[in-house]
Design a protein around this motif. Sequence first.
Motif, PDB file in Angstrom:
ATOM      1  N   SER A 113       0.805  -1.226   0.000  1.00  0.00           N
ATOM      2  CA  SER A 113       0.000   0.000   0.000  1.00  0.00           C
ATOM      3  C   SER A 113       0.840   1.278   0.000  1.00  0.00           C
ATOM      4  CB  SER A 113      -0.904   0.013   1.236  1.00  0.00           C
ATOM      5  OG  SER A 113      -0.115   0.109   2.423  1.00  0.00           O
ATOM      6  N   GLY A 114       2.099   1.174   0.402  1.00  0.00           N
ATOM      7  CA  GLY A 114       2.925   2.366   0.551  1.00  0.00           C
ATOM      8  C   GLY A 114       2.968   2.904   1.960  1.00  0.00           C
ATOM      9  N   THR A 115       2.340   2.217   2.905  1.00  0.00           N
ATOM     10  CA  THR A 115       2.413   2.628   4.305  1.00  0.00           C
ATOM     11  C   THR A 115       3.864   2.603   4.770  1.00  0.00           C
ATOM     12  OG1 THR A 115       1.506   2.253   6.525  1.00  0.00           O
ATOM     13  CG2 THR A 115       2.090   0.300   5.251  1.00  0.00           C
ATOM     14  N   ASP A 116       4.175   3.381   5.787  1.00  0.00           N
ATOM     15  CA  ASP A 116       5.555   3.471   6.256  1.00  0.00           C
ATOM     16  C   ASP A 116       6.007   2.223   7.003  1.00  0.00           C
ATOM     17  OD1 ASP A 116       6.416   6.181   5.447  1.00  0.00           O
ATOM     18  OD2 ASP A 116       4.730   6.802   6.691  1.00  0.00           O
ATOM     19  N   ALA A 117       5.096   1.558   7.675  1.00  0.00           N
ATOM     20  CA  ALA A 117       5.447   0.352   8.428  1.00  0.00           C
ATOM     21  C   ALA A 117       4.172  -0.373   8.823  1.00  0.00           C
ATOM     22  CB  ALA A 117       6.264   0.695   9.669  1.00  0.00           C
ATOM     23  N   ILE A 118       4.348  -1.639   9.174  1.00  0.00           N
ATOM     24  CA  ILE A 118       3.264  -2.448   9.724  1.00  0.00           C
ATOM     25  C   ILE A 118       3.538  -2.633  11.210  1.00  0.00           C
ATOM     26  CG2 ILE A 118       2.022  -4.632   9.634  1.00  0.00           C
ATOM     27  CD1 ILE A 118       1.866  -3.045   7.029  1.00  0.00           C
ATOM     28  N   MET A 119       2.550  -2.303  12.023  1.00  0.00           N
ATOM     29  CA  MET A 119       2.637  -2.565  13.454  1.00  0.00           C
ATOM     30  C   MET A 119       1.803  -3.798  13.760  1.00  0.00           C
ATOM     31  SD  MET A 119       1.574  -0.111  16.670  1.00  0.00           S
ATOM     32  CE  MET A 119       3.057   0.892  16.654  1.00  0.00           C
ATOM     33  N   VAL A 120       2.381  -4.748  14.462  1.00  0.00           N
ATOM     34  CA  VAL A 120       1.678  -5.967  14.857  1.00  0.00           C
ATOM     35  C   VAL A 120       1.383  -5.869  16.343  1.00  0.00           C
ATOM     36  CG1 VAL A 120       1.888  -8.473  15.137  1.00  0.00           C
ATOM     37  CG2 VAL A 120       2.743  -7.366  13.062  1.00  0.00           C
ATOM     38  N   GLY A 121       0.117  -6.056  16.703  1.00  0.00           N
ATOM     39  CA  GLY A 121      -0.229  -5.989  18.126  1.00  0.00           C
ATOM     40  C   GLY A 121      -1.719  -6.036  18.336  1.00  0.00           C
ATOM     41  N   GLY A 122      -2.104  -6.334  19.564  1.00  0.00           N
ATOM     42  CA  GLY A 122      -3.510  -6.398  19.926  1.00  0.00           C
ATOM     43  C   GLY A 122      -3.638  -6.455  21.433  1.00  0.00           C
ATOM     44  N   THR A 123      -4.886  -6.335  21.899  1.00  0.00           N
ATOM     45  CA  THR A 123      -5.116  -6.275  23.341  1.00  0.00           C
ATOM     46  C   THR A 123      -5.272  -7.651  23.960  1.00  0.00           C
ATOM     47  OG1 THR A 123      -6.174  -4.110  23.104  1.00  0.00           O
ATOM     48  CG2 THR A 123      -6.608  -5.315  25.140  1.00  0.00           C
ATOM     49  N   ASP A 124      -5.986  -8.555  23.271  1.00  0.00           N
ATOM     50  CA  ASP A 124      -6.206  -9.866  23.869  1.00  0.00           C
ATOM     51  C   ASP A 124      -6.013 -10.976  22.844  1.00  0.00           C
ATOM     52  OD1 ASP A 124      -8.449  -9.494  22.325  1.00  0.00           O
ATOM     53  OD2 ASP A 124      -9.856  -9.419  23.987  1.00  0.00           O
ATOM     54  N   GLY A 125      -5.722 -12.155  23.331  1.00  0.00           N
ATOM     55  CA  GLY A 125      -5.574 -13.315  22.468  1.00  0.00           C
ATOM     56  C   GLY A 125      -4.320 -13.336  21.627  1.00  0.00           C
ATOM     57  N   VAL A 126      -3.362 -12.477  21.925  1.00  0.00           N
ATOM     58  CA  VAL A 126      -2.124 -12.420  21.142  1.00  0.00           C
ATOM     59  C   VAL A 126      -1.140 -13.441  21.720  1.00  0.00           C
ATOM     60  CG1 VAL A 126      -0.198 -10.992  20.384  1.00  0.00           C
ATOM     61  CG2 VAL A 126      -2.482  -9.991  20.591  1.00  0.00           C
ATOM     62  N   THR A 127      -0.893 -14.502  20.980  1.00  0.00           N
ATOM     63  CA  THR A 127       0.003 -15.563  21.428  1.00  0.00           C
ATOM     64  C   THR A 127       1.277 -15.564  20.600  1.00  0.00           C
ATOM     65  OG1 THR A 127      -0.886 -17.209  19.897  1.00  0.00           O
ATOM     66  CG2 THR A 127      -2.019 -16.957  22.032  1.00  0.00           C
ATOM     67  N   LEU A 128       2.254 -16.311  21.075  1.00  0.00           N
ATOM     68  CA  LEU A 128       3.510 -16.435  20.343  1.00  0.00           C
ATOM     69  C   LEU A 128       3.281 -17.097  18.987  1.00  0.00           C
ATOM     70  CD1 LEU A 128       6.573 -16.160  20.154  1.00  0.00           C
ATOM     71  CD2 LEU A 128       6.766 -18.330  21.389  1.00  0.00           C
ATOM     72  N   ASP A 129       2.474 -18.142  18.960  1.00  0.00           N
ATOM     73  CA  ASP A 129       2.223 -18.844  17.699  1.00  0.00           C
ATOM     74  C   ASP A 129       1.559 -17.934  16.674  1.00  0.00           C
ATOM     75  OD1 ASP A 129       3.341 -21.160  18.638  1.00  0.00           O
ATOM     76  OD2 ASP A 129       1.441 -22.132  19.140  1.00  0.00           O
ATOM     77  N   LEU A 130       0.558 -17.163  17.098  1.00  0.00           N
ATOM     78  CA  LEU A 130      -0.124 -16.255  16.177  1.00  0.00           C
ATOM     79  C   LEU A 130       0.824 -15.158  15.687  1.00  0.00           C
ATOM     80  CD1 LEU A 130      -3.586 -15.833  17.959  1.00  0.00           C
ATOM     81  CD2 LEU A 130      -3.143 -17.034  15.802  1.00  0.00           C
ATOM     82  N   THR A 131       1.650 -14.655  16.581  1.00  0.00           N
ATOM     83  CA  THR A 131       2.594 -13.600  16.219  1.00  0.00           C
ATOM     84  C   THR A 131       3.631 -14.110  15.232  1.00  0.00           C
ATOM     85  OG1 THR A 131       2.286 -12.565  18.391  1.00  0.00           O
ATOM     86  CG2 THR A 131       4.237 -11.921  17.127  1.00  0.00           C
ATOM     87  N   LEU A 132       4.162 -15.297  15.477  1.00  0.00           N
ATOM     88  CA  LEU A 132       5.153 -15.891  14.575  1.00  0.00           C
ATOM     89  C   LEU A 132       4.567 -16.165  13.195  1.00  0.00           C
ATOM     90  CD1 LEU A 132       7.013 -18.377  16.935  1.00  0.00           C
ATOM     91  CD2 LEU A 132       8.046 -16.480  15.686  1.00  0.00           C
TER      92      LEU A 132
END
Length: 233
Positions: free
Chosen positions: A30-49
Amino acid sequence: MKEIHEWRHLFKLDPNKENDDTLLEAVCMSGTDAIMVGGTDGVTLDLTLDLLSRLRRYAVPCVLEVSNLESITPGFDGYFIPSVLNSKKREWIVGLHHEAIGAYGDYIPWDDLVAEGYCILNPECKAALRTEAVIPKTIEEVVSYAQLADQLFRLPVVYLEYSGTYGDPELVKRVTEKVEHATVFYGGGIETAAQAREMAARSHVIVVGNALYTNVKLALSTVKAAREVAKPV
Protein backbone atom coordinates in the motif's frame (compact mmCIF):
# COMPACT_ATOMS: atom_id res chain seq x y z
CA MET A 1 13.65 1.28 8.41
CA LYS A 2 12.94 5.01 8.35
CA GLU A 3 13.32 6.97 11.55
CA ILE A 4 9.91 7.22 13.21
CA HIS A 5 9.87 11.01 12.91
CA GLU A 6 9.73 10.52 9.13
CA TRP A 7 6.61 8.34 9.26
CA ARG A 8 3.14 9.56 8.38
CA HIS A 9 1.08 6.36 8.26
CA LEU A 10 1.00 2.94 9.91
CA PHE A 11 -1.26 -0.04 9.46
CA LYS A 12 -1.82 -2.10 12.58
CA LEU A 13 -2.53 -5.82 12.25
CA ASP A 14 -3.93 -7.88 15.10
CA PRO A 15 -2.53 -11.45 15.20
CA ASN A 16 -5.78 -12.58 16.83
CA LYS A 17 -7.86 -11.56 13.80
CA GLU A 18 -8.24 -13.08 10.34
CA ASN A 19 -5.26 -11.96 8.27
CA ASP A 20 -5.49 -13.78 4.96
CA ASP A 21 -2.82 -13.53 2.28
CA THR A 22 -4.92 -11.19 0.12
CA LEU A 23 -5.20 -8.70 2.97
CA LEU A 24 -1.50 -8.92 3.80
CA GLU A 25 -0.47 -8.31 0.20
CA ALA A 26 -2.75 -5.27 -0.07
CA VAL A 27 -1.46 -3.81 3.19
CA CYS A 28 2.22 -4.46 2.51
CA MET A 29 2.06 -3.05 -1.02
CA SER A 30 0.00 0.00 0.00
CA GLY A 31 2.92 2.37 0.55
CA THR A 32 2.41 2.63 4.30
CA ASP A 33 5.56 3.47 6.26
CA ALA A 34 5.45 0.35 8.43
CA ILE A 35 3.26 -2.45 9.72
CA MET A 36 2.64 -2.57 13.45
CA VAL A 37 1.68 -5.97 14.86
CA GLY A 38 -0.23 -5.99 18.13
CA GLY A 39 -3.51 -6.40 19.93
CA THR A 40 -5.12 -6.27 23.34
CA ASP A 41 -6.21 -9.87 23.87
CA GLY A 42 -5.57 -13.32 22.47
CA VAL A 43 -2.12 -12.42 21.14
CA THR A 44 0.00 -15.56 21.43
CA LEU A 45 3.51 -16.44 20.34
CA ASP A 46 2.22 -18.84 17.70
CA LEU A 47 -0.12 -16.26 16.18
CA THR A 48 2.59 -13.60 16.22
CA LEU A 49 5.15 -15.89 14.57
CA ASP A 50 2.70 -16.95 11.89
CA LEU A 51 1.85 -13.36 11.00
CA LEU A 52 5.49 -12.27 11.04
CA SER A 53 6.57 -15.11 8.75
CA ARG A 54 3.98 -14.09 6.14
CA LEU A 55 4.77 -10.39 6.42
CA ARG A 56 8.43 -11.11 5.80
CA ARG A 57 7.66 -11.90 2.16
CA TYR A 58 7.49 -8.14 1.68
CA ALA A 59 10.00 -5.32 2.12
CA VAL A 60 7.84 -3.13 4.37
CA PRO A 61 9.24 -2.62 7.89
CA CYS A 62 7.46 -4.58 10.63
CA VAL A 63 7.36 -3.62 14.29
CA LEU A 64 5.86 -5.43 17.26
CA GLU A 65 3.86 -3.48 19.81
CA VAL A 66 4.38 -5.55 22.93
CA SER A 67 1.20 -6.25 24.90
CA ASN A 68 2.40 -9.33 26.79
CA LEU A 69 5.70 -11.05 27.44
CA GLU A 70 4.62 -14.37 25.93
CA SER A 71 4.29 -13.07 22.37
CA ILE A 72 7.73 -11.44 22.09
CA THR A 73 9.87 -12.97 19.36
CA PRO A 74 13.02 -11.98 17.45
CA GLY A 75 12.71 -10.98 13.80
CA PHE A 76 10.92 -7.63 13.93
CA ASP A 77 12.57 -4.39 12.81
CA GLY A 78 11.59 -2.71 16.06
CA TYR A 79 9.71 -3.22 19.31
CA PHE A 80 7.28 -0.60 20.57
CA ILE A 81 6.83 -0.66 24.34
CA PRO A 82 3.68 1.09 25.60
CA SER A 83 3.49 2.67 29.02
CA VAL A 84 -0.13 3.56 29.77
CA LEU A 85 0.30 6.81 31.63
CA ASN A 86 -3.36 7.11 32.64
CA SER A 87 -3.68 3.57 34.00
CA LYS A 88 -4.58 3.06 37.67
CA LYS A 89 -2.39 -0.03 37.77
CA ARG A 90 1.36 0.11 38.22
CA GLU A 91 1.89 -2.94 36.00
CA TRP A 92 0.82 -1.04 32.87
CA ILE A 93 3.03 1.96 33.61
CA VAL A 94 6.29 0.35 34.74
CA GLY A 95 5.48 -3.00 36.35
CA LEU A 96 5.53 -5.37 33.40
CA HIS A 97 8.46 -3.47 31.96
CA HIS A 98 10.45 -3.99 35.17
CA GLU A 99 9.54 -7.69 35.21
CA ALA A 100 10.63 -8.16 31.59
CA ILE A 101 13.97 -6.43 32.12
CA GLY A 102 14.60 -8.48 35.23
CA ALA A 103 14.03 -11.69 33.32
CA TYR A 104 15.54 -10.86 29.92
CA GLY A 105 17.67 -7.74 30.39
CA ASP A 106 20.85 -9.35 29.10
CA TYR A 107 19.15 -10.32 25.83
CA ILE A 108 17.10 -7.22 25.04
CA PRO A 109 18.11 -5.42 21.79
CA TRP A 110 17.92 -1.98 23.39
CA ASP A 111 18.62 -0.08 20.17
CA ASP A 112 15.51 -1.63 18.59
CA LEU A 113 13.14 -0.53 21.36
CA VAL A 114 10.82 2.48 21.13
CA ALA A 115 9.03 3.60 24.29
CA GLU A 116 5.48 4.94 23.87
CA GLY A 117 3.73 7.22 26.33
CA TYR A 118 0.13 6.06 25.92
CA CYS A 119 -2.95 8.04 26.85
CA ILE A 120 -6.09 5.95 26.35
CA LEU A 121 -9.12 8.12 25.58
CA ASN A 122 -11.98 5.73 24.81
CA PRO A 123 -13.44 4.37 28.06
CA GLU A 124 -15.26 1.55 26.26
CA CYS A 125 -12.29 0.04 24.43
CA LYS A 126 -10.65 -3.22 25.51
CA ALA A 127 -7.37 -1.50 26.27
CA ALA A 128 -9.04 0.95 28.67
CA LEU A 129 -10.87 -1.82 30.49
CA ARG A 130 -7.84 -4.07 30.70
CA THR A 131 -5.49 -1.38 32.00
CA GLU A 132 -8.14 0.33 34.17
CA ALA A 133 -7.41 3.61 32.44
CA VAL A 134 -8.67 6.81 34.04
CA ILE A 135 -10.04 8.81 31.11
CA PRO A 136 -9.07 12.51 31.22
CA LYS A 137 -12.02 14.87 31.50
CA THR A 138 -10.42 17.85 29.74
CA ILE A 139 -8.03 18.60 26.91
CA GLU A 140 -5.70 20.18 29.46
CA GLU A 141 -5.39 16.86 31.30
CA VAL A 142 -4.42 15.11 28.07
CA VAL A 143 -1.89 17.82 27.27
CA SER A 144 -0.38 17.29 30.72
CA TYR A 145 0.08 13.57 30.04
CA ALA A 146 1.67 14.40 26.70
CA GLN A 147 4.08 16.87 28.27
CA LEU A 148 4.88 14.37 31.01
CA ALA A 149 5.93 11.89 28.33
CA ASP A 150 7.63 14.46 26.13
CA GLN A 151 9.36 16.86 28.50
CA LEU A 152 9.89 14.92 31.73
CA PHE A 153 10.34 11.32 30.59
CA ARG A 154 11.64 12.22 27.11
CA LEU A 155 9.79 9.33 25.49
CA PRO A 156 10.12 9.23 21.69
CA VAL A 157 6.40 8.61 21.08
CA VAL A 158 3.23 10.14 22.53
CA TYR A 159 0.34 7.88 21.55
CA LEU A 160 -3.27 9.15 21.65
CA GLU A 161 -5.34 5.98 21.64
CA TYR A 162 -9.07 6.18 20.89
CA SER A 163 -9.19 2.51 19.80
CA GLY A 164 -12.42 1.84 17.95
CA THR A 165 -13.89 5.33 17.98
CA TYR A 166 -12.98 8.52 16.13
CA GLY A 167 -11.38 11.08 18.40
CA ASP A 168 -11.48 14.82 18.97
CA PRO A 169 -9.49 16.64 16.26
CA GLU A 170 -9.09 19.73 18.43
CA LEU A 171 -7.62 17.66 21.26
CA VAL A 172 -5.15 16.00 18.90
CA LYS A 173 -4.14 19.38 17.46
CA ARG A 174 -3.57 20.87 20.93
CA VAL A 175 -1.42 17.97 22.03
CA THR A 176 0.74 18.08 18.91
CA GLU A 177 1.22 21.82 19.32
CA LYS A 178 2.49 21.32 22.88
CA VAL A 179 4.83 18.39 22.18
CA GLU A 180 8.36 19.55 21.35
CA HIS A 181 10.48 16.40 21.03
CA ALA A 182 8.28 13.30 20.69
CA THR A 183 6.44 12.02 17.64
CA VAL A 184 2.67 12.14 18.18
CA PHE A 185 0.79 9.02 17.07
CA TYR A 186 -2.98 9.09 16.69
CA GLY A 187 -4.97 5.85 16.59
CA GLY A 188 -8.70 5.26 16.60
CA GLY A 189 -11.68 5.12 14.28
CA ILE A 190 -10.04 6.23 11.03
CA GLU A 191 -12.08 4.60 8.27
CA THR A 192 -12.00 7.07 5.36
CA ALA A 193 -9.58 9.24 3.44
CA ALA A 194 -11.26 12.37 4.83
CA GLN A 195 -10.71 11.23 8.40
CA ALA A 196 -7.12 10.32 7.56
CA ARG A 197 -6.47 13.82 6.19
CA GLU A 198 -8.09 15.45 9.21
CA MET A 199 -6.00 13.57 11.77
CA ALA A 200 -2.79 13.61 9.69
CA ALA A 201 -3.02 17.40 9.67
CA ARG A 202 -3.13 17.35 13.48
CA SER A 203 -0.70 14.57 14.39
CA HIS A 204 2.63 13.29 13.08
CA VAL A 205 1.59 9.68 12.44
CA ILE A 206 -1.83 8.10 12.01
CA VAL A 207 -2.44 4.44 12.82
CA VAL A 208 -5.17 2.57 10.95
CA GLY A 209 -6.21 -0.83 12.25
CA ASN A 210 -9.84 -1.85 12.65
CA ALA A 211 -10.83 -0.48 9.23
CA LEU A 212 -8.70 -3.16 7.58
CA TYR A 213 -11.12 -5.76 8.88
CA THR A 214 -14.32 -3.90 7.95
CA ASN A 215 -13.62 -2.14 4.64
CA VAL A 216 -10.13 -2.75 3.31
CA LYS A 217 -10.61 -0.57 0.22
CA LEU A 218 -11.39 2.50 2.31
CA ALA A 219 -8.60 1.64 4.72
CA LEU A 220 -6.07 1.52 1.89
CA SER A 221 -7.15 4.98 0.74
CA THR A 222 -5.86 6.43 4.02
CA VAL A 223 -2.22 5.97 2.98
CA LYS A 224 -2.34 8.50 0.16
CA ALA A 225 -4.66 10.76 2.13
CA ALA A 226 -2.22 11.02 5.03
CA ARG A 227 0.43 12.38 2.68
CA GLU A 228 -1.85 14.91 1.03
CA VAL A 229 -1.69 17.26 4.01
CA ALA A 230 1.26 19.05 5.53
CA LYS A 231 2.81 17.45 8.56
CA PRO A 232 2.46 19.51 11.75
CA VAL A 233 5.70 21.11 12.86
